[in-house]
Design a protein around this motif. Sequence first.
Motif, mmCIF file in Angstrom:
data_model
loop_
_atom_site.group_PDB
_atom_site.id
_atom_site.type_symbol
_atom_site.label_atom_id
_atom_site.label_comp_id
_atom_site.label_asym_id
_atom_site.label_seq_id
_atom_site.Cartn_x
_atom_site.Cartn_y
_atom_site.Cartn_z
ATOM 1 N N UNK A 1 -6.472 8.765 -2.181
ATOM 2 C CA UNK A 1 -7.332 8.381 -1.251
ATOM 3 C C UNK A 1 -6.561 7.312 -0.428
ATOM 4 N N UNK A 2 -7.197 6.718 0.515
ATOM 5 C CA UNK A 2 -6.374 5.753 1.259
ATOM 6 C C UNK A 2 -5.970 4.495 0.337
ATOM 7 N N UNK A 3 -4.732 4.087 0.591
ATOM 8 C CA UNK A 3 -4.428 2.902 -0.366
ATOM 9 C C UNK A 3 -5.072 1.469 0.166
ATOM 10 N N UNK A 4 -5.511 0.581 -0.914
ATOM 11 C CA UNK A 4 -5.966 -0.643 -0.630
ATOM 12 C C UNK A 4 -5.016 -1.515 -1.365
ATOM 13 N N UNK B 1 0.821 -1.152 -0.002
ATOM 14 C CA UNK B 1 0.050 -0.093 -0.066
ATOM 15 C C UNK B 1 0.925 1.261 -0.078
ATOM 16 N N UNK B 2 2.005 1.198 0.830
ATOM 17 C CA UNK B 2 2.819 2.371 0.766
ATOM 18 C C UNK B 2 3.376 2.538 -0.591
ATOM 19 N N UNK B 3 3.897 1.390 -1.201
ATOM 20 C CA UNK B 3 4.591 1.751 -2.726
ATOM 21 C C UNK B 3 3.670 2.335 -3.373
ATOM 22 N N UNK B 4 2.190 1.725 -3.424
ATOM 23 C CA UNK B 4 1.076 2.531 -4.235
ATOM 24 C C UNK B 4 1.040 3.684 -4.158
#
Lengths: 159, 159
Positions: free
Chosen positions: B111-114, B89-92
């Motif tokens: 947005x928040x990553x999923x 998620x942090x890479x995205x």
Amino acid sequence: MRAEHINPFLRSIANTFETMLGCDLQRGEIVLKKQKNLQFPISGVIGLTGKAVGTVVINLSEAVALNAASTMLMMECGEVDEDVIDAVGEIANMVAGAAKAELEEFDLSVSLPNVVTGEKHDIKFPSNATPICVPFQCKWGPLQLEVGLETVGASVAHA
Amino acid sequence: MRAEHINPFLRSIANTFETMLGCDLQRGEIVLKKQKNLQFPISGVIGLTGKAVGTVVINLSEAVALNAASTMLMMECGEVDEDVIDAVGEIANMVAGAAKAELEEFDLSVSLPNVVTGEKHDIKFPSNATPICVPFQCKWGPLQLEVGLETVGASVAHA
């Protein structure tokens, strides 16, 4: 996520199903999302940004997805094709759009909807988010709503 | 999606892998995303909103996800657990964040990553969107980037 912020989403999914699809939803017990597989193979997903960031997931059994799409499109949908994908994305968009209007303190915008398919897919949230999961039953079968919404900045989070 | 808008994402994924993970990416041929299953079982997904709306998907083979997480977290990650999910998620988030800085005309928010998991999952875009898909190879294995970005309002779309 603060528990009271789920309420606009509960109202918006019930209103969307009732007014757009002529389908009443019976709500089950609200729980925190556990780190396990989702139950159903089709998920409409939409991101939220603003003074909070988050994601809305509408996780549908195939029967609910096909019947909802058939009703929206006024044609028989027998398989999960592009039309059904677009209908599920549009339902996610309507649910998120109606809820954001009630959450005006967060000044939310919605992203492009995506639809995730696959029997055993799971949509995971960051470990510091606490998404809320709400199961529903309707005349077509089961579905569930998952919402993660985290305020941006401590002064808003603890206001 | 206009083809030139993929370039900031190509730069940001290459920079993220090189600077954060010490891993060079070799780019394959850029194609429009076809309506078929993704190739890899782990996807970092993040929504974009602003004067354009869209989604960034980083679709990773398990080997790439585990090695990238092990490098980021400086510990051996042997299975796709909560730590690996957070790392993906942090890479995205980093890829989307660096690209949005270059696309300032759209005033994008993320947005928040999923993170979507599941052997046969697919992340579908609305049929009126034309996501671009770019395969990569790295020392850990294959991955791909998918970006759908649609301008909001015709005056921006055709400026």
